[in-house]
Design a protein around this motif. Sequence first.
Motif, PDB file in Angstrom:
ATOM      1  N   SER A   1       9.594  52.285  95.713  1.00  0.00           N
ATOM      2  CA  SER A   1       9.063  52.747  94.421  1.00  0.00           C
ATOM      3  C   SER A   1       9.484  54.181  94.138  1.00  0.00           C
ATOM      4  O   SER A   1       9.919  54.511  93.028  1.00  0.00           O
ATOM      5  CB  SER A   1       7.532  52.649  94.411  1.00  0.00           C
ATOM      6  OG  SER A   1       7.099  51.314  94.484  1.00  0.00           O
ATOM      7  N   ILE A   2       9.368  55.037  95.137  1.00  0.00           N
ATOM      8  CA  ILE A   2       9.663  56.462  94.950  1.00  0.00           C
ATOM      9  C   ILE A   2      11.146  56.700  94.685  1.00  0.00           C
ATOM     10  O   ILE A   2      11.519  57.485  93.804  1.00  0.00           O
ATOM     11  CB  ILE A   2       9.213  57.265  96.190  1.00  0.00           C
ATOM     12  CG1 ILE A   2       7.689  57.227  96.318  1.00  0.00           C
ATOM     13  CG2 ILE A   2       9.700  58.714  96.109  1.00  0.00           C
ATOM     14  CD1 ILE A   2       7.167  57.810  97.621  1.00  0.00           C
ATOM     15  N   LEU A   3      12.005  56.008  95.450  1.00  0.00           N
ATOM     16  CA  LEU A   3      13.453  56.233  95.341  1.00  0.00           C
ATOM     17  C   LEU A   3      14.138  55.256  94.391  1.00  0.00           C
ATOM     18  O   LEU A   3      15.363  55.264  94.273  1.00  0.00           O
ATOM     19  CB  LEU A   3      14.098  56.142  96.727  1.00  0.00           C
ATOM     20  CG  LEU A   3      13.586  57.146  97.774  1.00  0.00           C
ATOM     21  CD1 LEU A   3      14.345  56.977  99.085  1.00  0.00           C
ATOM     22  CD2 LEU A   3      13.734  58.577  97.262  1.00  0.00           C
ATOM     23  N   LYS A   4      13.339  54.418  93.734  1.00  0.00           N
ATOM     24  CA  LYS A   4      13.870  53.439  92.767  1.00  0.00           C
ATOM     25  C   LYS A   4      14.899  52.504  93.417  1.00  0.00           C
ATOM     26  O   LYS A   4      15.943  52.192  92.831  1.00  0.00           O
ATOM     27  CB  LYS A   4      14.519  54.163  91.578  1.00  0.00           C
ATOM     28  CG  LYS A   4      13.634  55.186  90.889  1.00  0.00           C
ATOM     29  CD  LYS A   4      12.407  54.538  90.268  1.00  0.00           C
ATOM     30  CE  LYS A   4      11.603  55.522  89.425  1.00  0.00           C
ATOM     31  NZ  LYS A   4      11.013  56.625  90.221  1.00  0.00           N
TER      32      LYS A   4
ATOM     33  N   ASN B   1      -4.264  49.470  98.289  1.00  0.00           N
ATOM     34  CA  ASN B   1      -5.015  50.003  97.150  1.00  0.00           C
ATOM     35  C   ASN B   1      -4.424  51.335  96.687  1.00  0.00           C
ATOM     36  O   ASN B   1      -4.357  51.623  95.490  1.00  0.00           O
ATOM     37  CB  ASN B   1      -6.486  50.199  97.529  1.00  0.00           C
ATOM     38  CG  ASN B   1      -7.218  48.882  97.711  1.00  0.00           C
ATOM     39  OD1 ASN B   1      -6.824  47.870  97.143  1.00  0.00           O
ATOM     40  ND2 ASN B   1      -8.276  48.884  98.505  1.00  0.00           N
ATOM     41  N   ARG B   2      -3.987  52.144  97.640  1.00  0.00           N
ATOM     42  CA  ARG B   2      -3.426  53.452  97.300  1.00  0.00           C
ATOM     43  C   ARG B   2      -1.958  53.359  96.887  1.00  0.00           C
ATOM     44  O   ARG B   2      -1.458  54.233  96.177  1.00  0.00           O
ATOM     45  CB  ARG B   2      -3.581  54.403  98.490  1.00  0.00           C
ATOM     46  CG  ARG B   2      -5.041  54.619  98.876  1.00  0.00           C
ATOM     47  CD  ARG B   2      -5.200  55.676  99.929  1.00  0.00           C
ATOM     48  NE  ARG B   2      -6.611  55.865 100.271  1.00  0.00           N
ATOM     49  CZ  ARG B   2      -7.083  56.904 100.947  1.00  0.00           C
ATOM     50  NH1 ARG B   2      -6.258  57.855 101.360  1.00  0.00           N
ATOM     51  NH2 ARG B   2      -8.370  57.008 101.220  1.00  0.00           N
ATOM     52  N   LEU B   3      -1.285  52.310  97.351  1.00  0.00           N
ATOM     53  CA  LEU B   3       0.113  52.125  96.954  1.00  0.00           C
ATOM     54  C   LEU B   3       0.240  51.941  95.447  1.00  0.00           C
ATOM     55  O   LEU B   3       1.248  52.325  94.844  1.00  0.00           O
ATOM     56  CB  LEU B   3       0.716  50.913  97.670  1.00  0.00           C
ATOM     57  CG  LEU B   3       1.269  51.130  99.079  1.00  0.00           C
ATOM     58  CD1 LEU B   3       1.781  49.818  99.646  1.00  0.00           C
ATOM     59  CD2 LEU B   3       2.376  52.176  99.079  1.00  0.00           C
ATOM     60  N   ASN B   4      -0.767  51.355  94.846  1.00  0.00           N
ATOM     61  CA  ASN B   4      -0.737  51.163  93.394  1.00  0.00           C
ATOM     62  C   ASN B   4      -0.643  52.501  92.667  1.00  0.00           C
ATOM     63  O   ASN B   4       0.007  52.612  91.623  1.00  0.00           O
ATOM     64  CB  ASN B   4      -1.987  50.401  92.936  1.00  0.00           C
ATOM     65  CG  ASN B   4      -1.984  48.961  93.403  1.00  0.00           C
ATOM     66  OD1 ASN B   4      -0.923  48.353  93.546  1.00  0.00           O
ATOM     67  ND2 ASN B   4      -3.158  48.405  93.657  1.00  0.00           N
ATOM     68  N   ILE B   5      -1.297  53.519  93.232  1.00  0.00           N
ATOM     69  CA  ILE B   5      -1.227  54.856  92.626  1.00  0.00           C
ATOM     70  C   ILE B   5       0.201  55.388  92.721  1.00  0.00           C
ATOM     71  O   ILE B   5       0.732  55.960  91.759  1.00  0.00           O
ATOM     72  CB  ILE B   5      -2.204  55.816  93.343  1.00  0.00           C
ATOM     73  CG1 ILE B   5      -3.642  55.314  93.202  1.00  0.00           C
ATOM     74  CG2 ILE B   5      -2.071  57.233  92.785  1.00  0.00           C
ATOM     75  CD1 ILE B   5      -4.656  56.140  93.971  1.00  0.00           C
ATOM     76  N   ILE B   6       0.821  55.195  93.898  1.00  0.00           N
ATOM     77  CA  ILE B   6       2.204  55.645  94.092  1.00  0.00           C
ATOM     78  C   ILE B   6       3.137  54.948  93.102  1.00  0.00           C
ATOM     79  O   ILE B   6       4.013  55.574  92.489  1.00  0.00           O
ATOM     80  CB  ILE B   6       2.679  55.369  95.532  1.00  0.00           C
ATOM     81  CG1 ILE B   6       1.777  56.071  96.551  1.00  0.00           C
ATOM     82  CG2 ILE B   6       4.130  55.797  95.710  1.00  0.00           C
ATOM     83  CD1 ILE B   6       1.817  57.569  96.500  1.00  0.00           C
TER      84      ILE B   6
ATOM     85  N   ASN C   1       5.238  63.586  99.131  1.00  0.00           N
ATOM     86  CA  ASN C   1       4.056  64.280  99.650  1.00  0.00           C
ATOM     87  C   ASN C   1       2.768  63.537  99.286  1.00  0.00           C
ATOM     88  O   ASN C   1       1.809  63.511 100.067  1.00  0.00           O
ATOM     89  CB  ASN C   1       4.004  65.712  99.112  1.00  0.00           C
ATOM     90  CG  ASN C   1       5.060  66.600  99.738  1.00  0.00           C
ATOM     91  OD1 ASN C   1       5.481  66.376 100.875  1.00  0.00           O
ATOM     92  ND2 ASN C   1       5.517  67.608  99.001  1.00  0.00           N
ATOM     93  N   LEU C   2       2.757  62.937  98.101  1.00  0.00           N
ATOM     94  CA  LEU C   2       1.596  62.131  97.705  1.00  0.00           C
ATOM     95  C   LEU C   2       1.442  60.931  98.634  1.00  0.00           C
ATOM     96  O   LEU C   2       0.332  60.579  99.044  1.00  0.00           O
ATOM     97  CB  LEU C   2       1.755  61.656  96.259  1.00  0.00           C
ATOM     98  CG  LEU C   2       1.407  62.665  95.162  1.00  0.00           C
ATOM     99  CD1 LEU C   2       1.804  62.116  93.797  1.00  0.00           C
ATOM    100  CD2 LEU C   2      -0.087  62.980  95.189  1.00  0.00           C
ATOM    101  N   TYR C   3       2.578  60.313  98.959  1.00  0.00           N
ATOM    102  CA  TYR C   3       2.535  59.171  99.884  1.00  0.00           C
ATOM    103  C   TYR C   3       1.972  59.598 101.241  1.00  0.00           C
ATOM    104  O   TYR C   3       1.108  58.924 101.810  1.00  0.00           O
ATOM    105  CB  TYR C   3       3.935  58.581 100.076  1.00  0.00           C
ATOM    106  CG  TYR C   3       3.997  57.654 101.269  1.00  0.00           C
ATOM    107  CD1 TYR C   3       3.529  56.347 101.181  1.00  0.00           C
ATOM    108  CD2 TYR C   3       4.476  58.110 102.507  1.00  0.00           C
ATOM    109  CE1 TYR C   3       3.536  55.514 102.285  1.00  0.00           C
ATOM    110  CE2 TYR C   3       4.491  57.280 103.608  1.00  0.00           C
ATOM    111  CZ  TYR C   3       4.017  55.987 103.497  1.00  0.00           C
ATOM    112  OH  TYR C   3       4.009  55.171 104.592  1.00  0.00           O
ATOM    113  N   LYS C   4       2.453  60.725 101.754  1.00  0.00           N
ATOM    114  CA  LYS C   4       1.989  61.199 103.060  1.00  0.00           C
ATOM    115  C   LYS C   4       0.487  61.476 103.048  1.00  0.00           C
ATOM    116  O   LYS C   4      -0.212  61.213 104.030  1.00  0.00           O
ATOM    117  CB  LYS C   4       2.750  62.461 103.457  1.00  0.00           C
ATOM    118  CG  LYS C   4       4.228  62.228 103.739  1.00  0.00           C
ATOM    119  CD  LYS C   4       4.975  63.543 103.965  1.00  0.00           C
ATOM    120  CE  LYS C   4       6.466  63.308 104.127  1.00  0.00           C
ATOM    121  NZ  LYS C   4       7.226  64.573 104.272  1.00  0.00           N
TER     122      LYS C   4
END
Length: 209
Positions: free
Chosen positions: A124-127, A64-69, A86-89
């Motif tokens: 997602s973060i590092l494309k 559920n939170r991964l969708n935000i990331i 940092n958001l992921y952590k």
Amino acid sequence: MKITVEKSCSVVFSRYKKESDNLNLKIYGNRIVSQKEIKFLGIKFDSKLNFNILVDKIKERCNNRLNIIKILSNKKWGLNQNTLGNLYKSLVGSILDYSFPCLNSFSENNIKKLQAIQNTAVRSILKLKYDTPSNIVHHEAFNKLKLLKVSNRLFELSERYVGTGLSHSIPVVIRLVKEYKEGFESRYIEYPTPLCNCYLTISSFFPET
């Protein structure tokens, strides 16, 4: 202190089905309910202590939170990799971290499920492409986001917990470690617990004589 019967239950922890699964336990003459699982301090313990139910619940919460990331990783938000890391952590990693006491009871398959959550966020973060090999994902996660593999992170937290307890002379930690150390070798093989991961930490406080 009075125990509330309605809030009490019994669970038989065993890898094998036994007749004692339905114990006739009573409090104040009232029979308490027998269950297959119980939640304590946010962690769900199942009767076989394989934590499959807990891992599935962790996956659900994290996804559920991964969708935000994933949304915030879009270029239009203008967030850099460090901020997203940092958001992921904060949003996801904190959920995984809370499960570290159960590490030694997690099956390899369950560890892989938790690692897949982190891999998805890192891609997602590092494309990174979806088919990027896991070893490259882990390497990039550590080099660019300072993220350890999930198993290594849980191991680190176990060591930190035990080390802090010993350095501050927390009585219950010292007692558990001393009792455990007496039979460390046999317990390491047959009864893995979080203390199995902390041999070097324990040895630094209780050097061999």
